[in-house]
Design a protein around this motif. Sequence first.
Motif, PDB file in Angstrom:
ATOM      1  N   GLN A  16       0.197  -1.355  -0.118  1.00  0.00           N
ATOM      2  CA  GLN A  16       0.110   0.136   0.136  1.00  0.00           C
ATOM      3  C   GLN A  16       0.840   1.235  -0.168  1.00  0.00           C
ATOM      4  N   ILE A  17       1.644   0.914   0.459  1.00  0.00           N
ATOM      5  CA  ILE A  17       2.868   2.309   1.125  1.00  0.00           C
ATOM      6  C   ILE A  17       3.585   2.571  -0.544  1.00  0.00           C
ATOM      7  N   ARG A  18       3.879   1.966  -1.326  1.00  0.00           N
ATOM      8  CA  ARG A  18       3.761   1.787  -3.098  1.00  0.00           C
ATOM      9  C   ARG A  18       3.206   2.423  -3.694  1.00  0.00           C
ATOM     10  N   LEU A  31      12.269   2.192  -0.651  1.00  0.00           N
ATOM     11  CA  LEU A  31      10.515   1.856  -0.110  1.00  0.00           C
ATOM     12  C   LEU A  31      10.757   1.102   0.739  1.00  0.00           C
ATOM     13  N   ASP A  32      11.513   0.866   1.518  1.00  0.00           N
ATOM     14  CA  ASP A  32      11.925  -0.253   2.335  1.00  0.00           C
ATOM     15  C   ASP A  32      10.600   0.100   3.586  1.00  0.00           C
ATOM     16  N   TRP A  33       9.748  -0.428   4.381  1.00  0.00           N
ATOM     17  CA  TRP A  33       8.800  -0.294   4.903  1.00  0.00           C
ATOM     18  C   TRP A  33       9.024  -0.215   5.976  1.00  0.00           C
ATOM     19  N   ARG A  34      10.241  -0.495   6.276  1.00  0.00           N
ATOM     20  CA  ARG A  34      10.565  -0.950   7.714  1.00  0.00           C
ATOM     21  C   ARG A  34      11.043   0.597   8.435  1.00  0.00           C
ATOM     22  N   ARG A  35      11.165   1.693   7.602  1.00  0.00           N
ATOM     23  CA  ARG A  35      11.803   2.790   7.634  1.00  0.00           C
ATOM     24  C   ARG A  35      10.383   3.907   7.847  1.00  0.00           C
ATOM     25  N   PHE A  36       9.219   3.346   7.629  1.00  0.00           N
ATOM     26  CA  PHE A  36       8.286   4.065   6.986  1.00  0.00           C
ATOM     27  C   PHE A  36       7.045   3.878   8.591  1.00  0.00           C
ATOM     28  N   LEU A  37       6.932   5.065   8.942  1.00  0.00           N
ATOM     29  CA  LEU A  37       5.847   6.347   9.881  1.00  0.00           C
ATOM     30  C   LEU A  37       4.450   6.059   8.949  1.00  0.00           C
ATOM     31  N   MET A  46      -4.239   2.985   6.301  1.00  0.00           N
ATOM     32  CA  MET A  46      -3.613   3.949   6.746  1.00  0.00           C
ATOM     33  C   MET A  46      -3.593   4.829   5.495  1.00  0.00           C
ATOM     34  N   ILE A  47      -3.081   6.282   6.070  1.00  0.00           N
ATOM     35  CA  ILE A  47      -4.619   7.419   4.848  1.00  0.00           C
ATOM     36  C   ILE A  47      -3.039   8.658   4.537  1.00  0.00           C
ATOM     37  N   GLY A  48      -1.871   7.843   5.154  1.00  0.00           N
ATOM     38  CA  GLY A  48      -0.180   8.923   4.851  1.00  0.00           C
ATOM     39  C   GLY A  48       0.737   8.206   4.904  1.00  0.00           C
ATOM     40  N   ALA A  63      12.191  11.712   3.095  1.00  0.00           N
ATOM     41  CA  ALA A  63      11.558  11.530   2.032  1.00  0.00           C
ATOM     42  C   ALA A  63       9.959  10.821   1.799  1.00  0.00           C
ATOM     43  N   SER A  64       9.396  10.850   0.988  1.00  0.00           N
ATOM     44  CA  SER A  64       8.320   9.772   0.590  1.00  0.00           C
ATOM     45  C   SER A  64       7.153   9.991   1.166  1.00  0.00           C
ATOM     46  N   LEU A  65       6.463  11.293   1.822  1.00  0.00           N
ATOM     47  CA  LEU A  65       5.790  11.777   2.763  1.00  0.00           C
ATOM     48  C   LEU A  65       4.723  12.240   1.419  1.00  0.00           C
ATOM     49  N   ALA A  66       2.938  11.899   1.827  1.00  0.00           N
ATOM     50  CA  ALA A  66       2.446  11.235   1.382  1.00  0.00           C
ATOM     51  C   ALA A  66       0.922  11.093   1.907  1.00  0.00           C
ATOM     52  N   VAL A  67       0.046  11.771   1.107  1.00  0.00           N
ATOM     53  CA  VAL A  67      -1.300  11.880   1.915  1.00  0.00           C
ATOM     54  C   VAL A  67      -2.150  11.829   0.702  1.00  0.00           C
ATOM     55  N   TYR A  68      -3.619  10.631   1.644  1.00  0.00           N
ATOM     56  CA  TYR A  68      -4.215  10.181  -0.152  1.00  0.00           C
ATOM     57  C   TYR A  68      -5.078  11.482   0.002  1.00  0.00           C
ATOM     58  N   PRO A  69      -5.509  12.187  -0.965  1.00  0.00           N
ATOM     59  CA  PRO A  69      -6.053  13.053  -1.774  1.00  0.00           C
ATOM     60  C   PRO A  69      -7.005  13.154  -0.828  1.00  0.00           C
TER      61      PRO A  69
END
Length: 147
Positions: A16-18, A31-37, A46-48, A63-69
């Motif tokens: 889902q992150i990808r 995009l290694d999930w282990r680093r993600f918040l 997940m919403i962001g 990096a990879s800061l993203a939020v669903y519209p």
Amino acid sequence: MNTFTLRPARESESRQIRELIHLVGINPTGLDWRRFLVAVNDRDEMIGCGQLKPHGTDILELASLAVYPEHRGKGVARAIVERLLANSPRPLYLMCESSLGSFYEKFGFRALSYEEMPRYFQRIASLAGLLTSLAQRQQRLLVMKLQ
Ligand SMILES: CC(C)(COP(=O)(O)OP(=O)(O)OC[C@H]1O[C@@H](n2cnc3c(N)ncnc32)[C@H](O)[C@@H]1OP(=O)(O)O)[C@@H](O)C(=O)NCCC(=O)NCCS
């Protein structure tokens, strides 16, 4: 849905992150999930997301800061950035479109001149400058640093 919480990503959220990163059209590498918040709603969906991405041993990128519209404008990105900064060593770098520069300045980031950028970012900035002028877009790439 107006409430959200933050927690480390789970392996089951890797895909889902990808998909979110592809959806919003930002850098799809590293995009290694282990680093993600992740930010999740009250159903734990997940919403962001966002991460601290290392480049070699001495460069760390927010990096990879993203939020669903449909979840934007409610402070989700700000909360993710605040949490990532609280747990991050310095210096910390990021790349963003120029319209987001003032958002990151509120956290203390400042835009770097080309000469100030580590080589890793100089290479990307050169490529981005070329692509931007080819596409004649209004936005330009900023590389920013938090000391
Ligand atoms: C950028 C993004 C993460 C913001 O998420 P969000 O949860 O809506 O952000 P917030 O609600 O926390 O708002 C944070 C601030 O950024 C501003 N902002 C949000 N999107 C912006 C944009 N595209 N351009 C300029 N400012 C923007 C908001 O107005 C807000 O300002 P404020 O602090 O003065 O109120 C989201 O729009 C997104 O996923 N965009 C696509 C991916 C992207 O560009 N990521 C950033 C890569 S550097």
